[in-house]
Design a protein around this motif. Structure first.
Motif, PDB file in Angstrom:
ATOM      1  N   CYS A  93       0.987  -1.312   0.229  1.00  0.00           N
ATOM      2  CA  CYS A  93      -0.086   0.018  -0.156  1.00  0.00           C
ATOM      3  C   CYS A  93       0.933   1.503  -0.058  1.00  0.00           C
ATOM      4  N   GLN A  94       1.868   1.361   0.743  1.00  0.00           N
ATOM      5  CA  GLN A  94       2.667   2.448   0.864  1.00  0.00           C
ATOM      6  C   GLN A  94       3.525   2.691  -0.311  1.00  0.00           C
ATOM      7  N   THR A  95       3.832   1.686  -1.066  1.00  0.00           N
ATOM      8  CA  THR A  95       4.600   1.669  -2.486  1.00  0.00           C
ATOM      9  C   THR A  95       3.569   2.458  -3.343  1.00  0.00           C
ATOM     10  N   LEU A  96       2.358   1.817  -3.430  1.00  0.00           N
ATOM     11  CA  LEU A  96       1.338   2.358  -4.431  1.00  0.00           C
ATOM     12  C   LEU A  96       0.853   3.840  -3.926  1.00  0.00           C
ATOM     13  N   ILE A  97       0.604   3.939  -2.754  1.00  0.00           N
ATOM     14  CA  ILE A  97       0.117   5.434  -2.454  1.00  0.00           C
ATOM     15  C   ILE A  97       1.326   6.608  -2.711  1.00  0.00           C
ATOM     16  N   ALA A  98       2.413   6.240  -2.992  1.00  0.00           N
ATOM     17  CA  ALA A  98       3.519   7.081  -3.201  1.00  0.00           C
ATOM     18  C   ALA A  98       3.790   7.594  -4.681  1.00  0.00           C
ATOM     19  N   HIS A  99       3.014   6.758  -5.433  1.00  0.00           N
ATOM     20  CA  HIS A  99       3.254   6.904  -6.946  1.00  0.00           C
ATOM     21  C   HIS A  99       2.247   7.912  -7.638  1.00  0.00           C
ATOM     22  N   PRO A 100       2.848   8.752  -8.428  1.00  0.00           N
ATOM     23  CA  PRO A 100       1.847   9.766  -8.729  1.00  0.00           C
ATOM     24  C   PRO A 100       0.738   9.300  -9.965  1.00  0.00           C
ATOM     25  N   LYS A 101       1.110   8.024 -10.133  1.00  0.00           N
ATOM     26  CA  LYS A 101       0.238   7.450 -11.508  1.00  0.00           C
ATOM     27  C   LYS A 101      -1.081   6.851 -10.802  1.00  0.00           C
ATOM     28  N   VAL A 102      -0.925   6.796  -9.525  1.00  0.00           N
ATOM     29  CA  VAL A 102      -2.105   6.003  -8.721  1.00  0.00           C
ATOM     30  C   VAL A 102      -3.033   7.035  -8.226  1.00  0.00           C
ATOM     31  N   LYS A 103      -4.223   6.697  -8.578  1.00  0.00           N
ATOM     32  CA  LYS A 103      -5.303   7.714  -8.212  1.00  0.00           C
ATOM     33  C   LYS A 103      -5.807   7.188  -6.698  1.00  0.00           C
ATOM     34  N   GLN A 104      -6.002   5.848  -6.266  1.00  0.00           N
ATOM     35  CA  GLN A 104      -6.656   5.835  -5.217  1.00  0.00           C
ATOM     36  C   GLN A 104      -6.275   4.173  -4.790  1.00  0.00           C
ATOM     37  N   VAL A 105      -5.823   4.192  -3.304  1.00  0.00           N
ATOM     38  CA  VAL A 105      -5.526   2.892  -2.638  1.00  0.00           C
ATOM     39  C   VAL A 105      -6.684   2.715  -1.705  1.00  0.00           C
ATOM     40  N   ASN A 106      -7.387   1.476  -2.052  1.00  0.00           N
ATOM     41  CA  ASN A 106      -8.392   0.932  -0.794  1.00  0.00           C
ATOM     42  C   ASN A 106      -7.843   0.092   0.020  1.00  0.00           C
ATOM     43  N   TYR A 107      -7.791   0.384   1.296  1.00  0.00           N
ATOM     44  CA  TYR A 107      -7.189  -0.429   2.224  1.00  0.00           C
ATOM     45  C   TYR A 107      -7.866  -0.067   3.522  1.00  0.00           C
ATOM     46  N   PRO A 108      -8.218  -0.987   4.531  1.00  0.00           N
ATOM     47  CA  PRO A 108      -8.746  -0.498   5.743  1.00  0.00           C
ATOM     48  C   PRO A 108      -8.071   0.624   6.564  1.00  0.00           C
ATOM     49  N   LYS A 109      -6.821   0.476   6.446  1.00  0.00           N
ATOM     50  CA  LYS A 109      -5.860   1.325   7.290  1.00  0.00           C
ATOM     51  C   LYS A 109      -6.048   2.673   6.725  1.00  0.00           C
ATOM     52  N   TYR A 110      -6.061   2.972   5.561  1.00  0.00           N
ATOM     53  CA  TYR A 110      -5.892   4.315   4.719  1.00  0.00           C
ATOM     54  C   TYR A 110      -7.360   4.664   4.342  1.00  0.00           C
ATOM     55  N   SER A 111      -8.146   3.921   4.770  1.00  0.00           N
ATOM     56  CA  SER A 111      -9.852   4.322   4.491  1.00  0.00           C
ATOM     57  C   SER A 111     -10.406   5.456   5.373  1.00  0.00           C
ATOM     58  N   SER A 112     -11.374   6.204   4.845  1.00  0.00           N
ATOM     59  CA  SER A 112     -12.225   7.178   5.728  1.00  0.00           C
ATOM     60  C   SER A 112     -12.858   6.397   6.966  1.00  0.00           C
ATOM     61  N   THR A 113     -12.974   5.447   6.652  1.00  0.00           N
ATOM     62  CA  THR A 113     -13.720   4.456   7.647  1.00  0.00           C
ATOM     63  C   THR A 113     -12.845   3.751   8.544  1.00  0.00           C
ATOM     64  N   ARG A 114     -11.426   4.104   8.729  1.00  0.00           N
ATOM     65  CA  ARG A 114     -10.748   3.362   9.667  1.00  0.00           C
ATOM     66  C   ARG A 114     -10.944   3.226  11.002  1.00  0.00           C
ATOM     67  N   GLU A 115     -11.573   4.325  11.537  1.00  0.00           N
ATOM     68  CA  GLU A 115     -12.270   4.251  12.949  1.00  0.00           C
ATOM     69  C   GLU A 115     -13.112   3.278  13.044  1.00  0.00           C
ATOM     70  N   PHE A 116     -13.929   2.850  12.312  1.00  0.00           N
ATOM     71  CA  PHE A 116     -14.943   1.764  12.552  1.00  0.00           C
ATOM     72  C   PHE A 116     -14.104   0.384  12.321  1.00  0.00           C
ATOM     73  N   TYR A 117     -13.171   0.281  11.751  1.00  0.00           N
ATOM     74  CA  TYR A 117     -12.280  -0.944  11.778  1.00  0.00           C
ATOM     75  C   TYR A 117     -11.413  -0.924  13.081  1.00  0.00           C
ATOM     76  N   ASP A 118     -10.812  -0.067  13.434  1.00  0.00           N
ATOM     77  CA  ASP A 118     -10.178   0.177  14.624  1.00  0.00           C
ATOM     78  C   ASP A 118     -10.962  -0.270  15.756  1.00  0.00           C
ATOM     79  N   LYS A 119     -12.171  -0.004  15.845  1.00  0.00           N
ATOM     80  CA  LYS A 119     -13.106  -0.260  16.944  1.00  0.00           C
ATOM     81  C   LYS A 119     -13.147  -1.656  17.329  1.00  0.00           C
ATOM     82  N   CYS A 120     -13.136  -2.552  16.098  1.00  0.00           N
ATOM     83  CA  CYS A 120     -13.173  -3.933  16.163  1.00  0.00           C
ATOM     84  C   CYS A 120     -12.062  -4.784  16.015  1.00  0.00           C
ATOM     85  N   ARG A 121     -10.683  -3.807  15.778  1.00  0.00           N
ATOM     86  CA  ARG A 121      -9.363  -4.585  15.868  1.00  0.00           C
ATOM     87  C   ARG A 121      -8.890  -5.253  16.762  1.00  0.00           C
TER      88      ARG A 121
END
Length: 595
Positions: free
Chosen positions: A475-503
């Motif tokens: 994810c970190q490799t993909l996020i850093a690249h200018p050609k990438v528009k969006q990486v979808n992953y729970p850690k980097y999601s706008s809904t991370r707070e809901f994931y973390d409550k159950c982690r």
């Protein structure tokens, strides 16, 4: 001068994944063009398919047996579809009549095939019985029957078909109406009659009777040379259920697993929960289908809610096998606001189905709020934990039912299907649901599949930790690249707070991610130059990539776009490879995108 880097994962179109694996659950579609060709039914792809994802592609061993049964017992112009029991075959017949009411009862028949008297003098103590039920129907109605097969997940497995084929060919699998005692049991194929324990290794250097008869694909699949001792089936299922319950988390052999005290550890954090609340199904979709079917039996024909953009068949089940659904495809707080207004105004629903996190956008629902609404307005909550998995997250306290596909990371080896369903003993609905499941449940997870599933899942815990770390690095490799528009992953999601409550305290963010680009051209260049194996499924021990939306939703791409699911999304299921190697693989694919 640019030197081409050899690709380690160039696997031809249609080859099984893993290669040379007879019961593989994935198939190689190595280019964007091949994926489109598969969806378009192009001959250059379809003709090479050795297998496919089992609920979408009827395995050749299953089709071979179905054709043999139709030829012997059917009428001209009929086909057969195979199921593990008469009860399931009856559901298929009912669905067919619902979808094609013009068919007469005589045009759709069920043939129950059971063991004949064993010509080899069986003592009747075989651990499995070669039996199944076939639905015989007019061939032109195949698409309807195939839909039931796909959505329900309740068809026979390829190993069951292989086992029954030999019995059928030997005249040992016959029409139940032709014998007086259909409960008699034959031995089945000889290779399953070994009396050696599954944990006894066979030397690869010193051939034995078992290894001499193995074909190459079987030797690869049954790696380490182990035999299939089906007398161990019941024990294998106990060990699998203990792992799912969280009371068996160590990488131990089967004998050690069975020797452990019950419920010595409960990672689910629900008082009173045990392996007795875990039910095995032929696949994950079967668990979802049977959950929906049984919940309808408790409250009648109420619509269900599907919250968040789900795996395709979950939505199809609630749409086709009941009164329909209320679909909240964004999985947003605003949609929960709308649901709450509907409930306050008097609307009632059967259940809310959701994934934690979702596939393929990896969004995490606010299941705490959902649980509160369910308690207040009396609907069930069914959570699919396949993507998160119970080592990373604990969703059971918020659910009435938790389902999962064991085919995925729980197995990892991509050579066996399985599903689980868990009842929450602290839910208000528990007593009623427990009684219902005790009355209704059929264990149709085939014996040989259970043996493989138990063996594959022994190192589940250590694999999850490695996969979590690899996925985060990618994810970190993909996020850093200018050609990438969006990486979808729970850690980097706008809904991370809901994931973390159950982690869980030691939990990570899983092994699945998806990525989008600024143009289709960029997505195709990245995918075609990505040196991973490519095909359907996820959770494999090897990194597996696919243009997921093309494969799962090819006929409804505009509909997907309306829910912010882009047609050119690339999904990556991260495996156990060396982290640095995976990072280099991603960088080379990114560098191949035109400047």
């Amino acid at each position: 001068m640019t030197v081409a880097v050899p690709r380690e994962n160039d696997i031809e179109v249609g080859e099984t994944l893993p290669p040379m694996t007879e019961h593989a659950v994935s198939v190689s579609l190595p280019t964007w063009k091949a994926n489109v060709g598969y969806e378009e039914g192009e001959e250059w792809v379809i003709s090479k398919m050795k297998t496919g994802y089992p609920r979408f592609f009827i395995h050749k061993s299953i089709e071979k047996l179905a054709q043999a049964i139709a030829a012997k017992h059917g009428r001209p112009g009929e086909r057969a579809m195979l199921f593990p029991s008469h009860v399931i075959a009856s559901r298929c017949r009912e669905f067919l009549h619902q979808q094609a009411p013009d068919l007469s009862p005589q045009q759709v028949r069920i043939l129950d095939l059971v063991p004949a008297t064993d010509s080899e003098g069986s003592d009747g103590m075989s651990p499995v019985s070669p039996r199944l039920s076939a639905v015989l129907f007019p061939a032109e109605r195949f698409p309807i029957v195939k839909a039931f097969w796909q959505h329900s997940g309740d068809g026979v497995s390829s190993r069951r078909a292989e086992y029954c084929q030999e019995a059928f060919d030997n005249g040992n699998l016959i029409d139940s109406s032709s014998i007086k005692d259909p409960s008699r049991i034959g031995k089945g194929p000889r290779r399953y009659q070994s009396k050696t324990a599954i944990d006894t290794p066979l030397s690869r250097d010193a051939p034995t009777a078992a290894t001499e008869t193995q074909d190459p694909t079987r030797f690869v699949e049954e790696r380490f040379g182990r035999n299939l001792d089906l007398s161990m089936t019941a024990n294998a299922k106990v060990a699998v259920r203990r792992r799912i319950a969280g009371s068996l988390t160590a990488d131990v052999e089967l004998r050690e697993a069975l020797a452990l005290e019950r419920d010595t550890v409960n990672t689910r954090q629900v008082a009173g929960f045990s392996e007795d609340d875990v039910y095995l199904y032929p696949c994950g979709m079967s668990a979802i289908f049977n959950a929906h079917r049984n919940l309808l039996a408790t409250k009648g024909q109420l619509k269900s809610i599907v919250y968040g953009f789900p795996y395709i068949d979950t939505l199809k089940i609630v749409q086709k096998f009941g009164p329909g659904s209320l679909f909240y495809g964004f999985g947003s707080s605003e949609e929960l606001d709308d649901l709450e207004r509907r409930l306050a105004a008097g609307e009632r629903f059967l259940a809310l189905f959701t994934e934690f996190p979702s596939n393929p956008l990896l969004k995490s629902p606010d299941i705490q709020r959902i649980r509160g609404l369910a308690d207040q307005y009396d609907f069930y909550v069914v959570i699919d934990e396949t993507i998160g998995n119970f080592l990373n997250v604990n969703v059971l306290p918020y659910a009435d039912i938790v389902v999962s596909s064991l085919t995925k990371v729980f197995s990892g080896d991509s050579n066996v299907m399985g599903g689980s369903l868990i009842l929450n003993p602290k839910a208000k609905s528990y007593s009623h649901l427990k009684q219902l499941w005790n009355e209704d449940y059929e264990d149709n997870h085939w014996a040989a599949d259970s043996i493989f599933l138990e063996r594959n899942s022994r190192d589940f815990v250590q694999r999850i930790a490695r996969i979590n770390a690899n996925a985060d690095a990618i994810c970190q490799t993909l996020i850093a690249h200018p050609k990438v528009k969006q990486v979808n992953y729970p850690k980097y999601s706008s809904t991370r707070e809901f994931y973390d409550k159950c982690r869980n305290p030691n939990g990570g963010y899983g092994g699945l991610l998806s990525v989008t680009f600024h143009s289709k051209q960029d997505a195709v260049a990245f995918f075609d130059n990505l040196d991973t194996v490519k095909g359907p499924s996820l959770g494999t021990n090897f990194t597996l990539s696919s243009p997921y939306v093309i494969l799962a939703h090819y006929g409804e791409l505009d509909w997907c776009a309306s829910w912010d699911v882009e047609a050119d999304l690339v999904r990556i299921s991260v495996g156990l490879e060396d982290t640095n190697q995976l990072e280099k693989v991603m960088c080379r694919a990114l560098d191949a995108i035109p400047k």
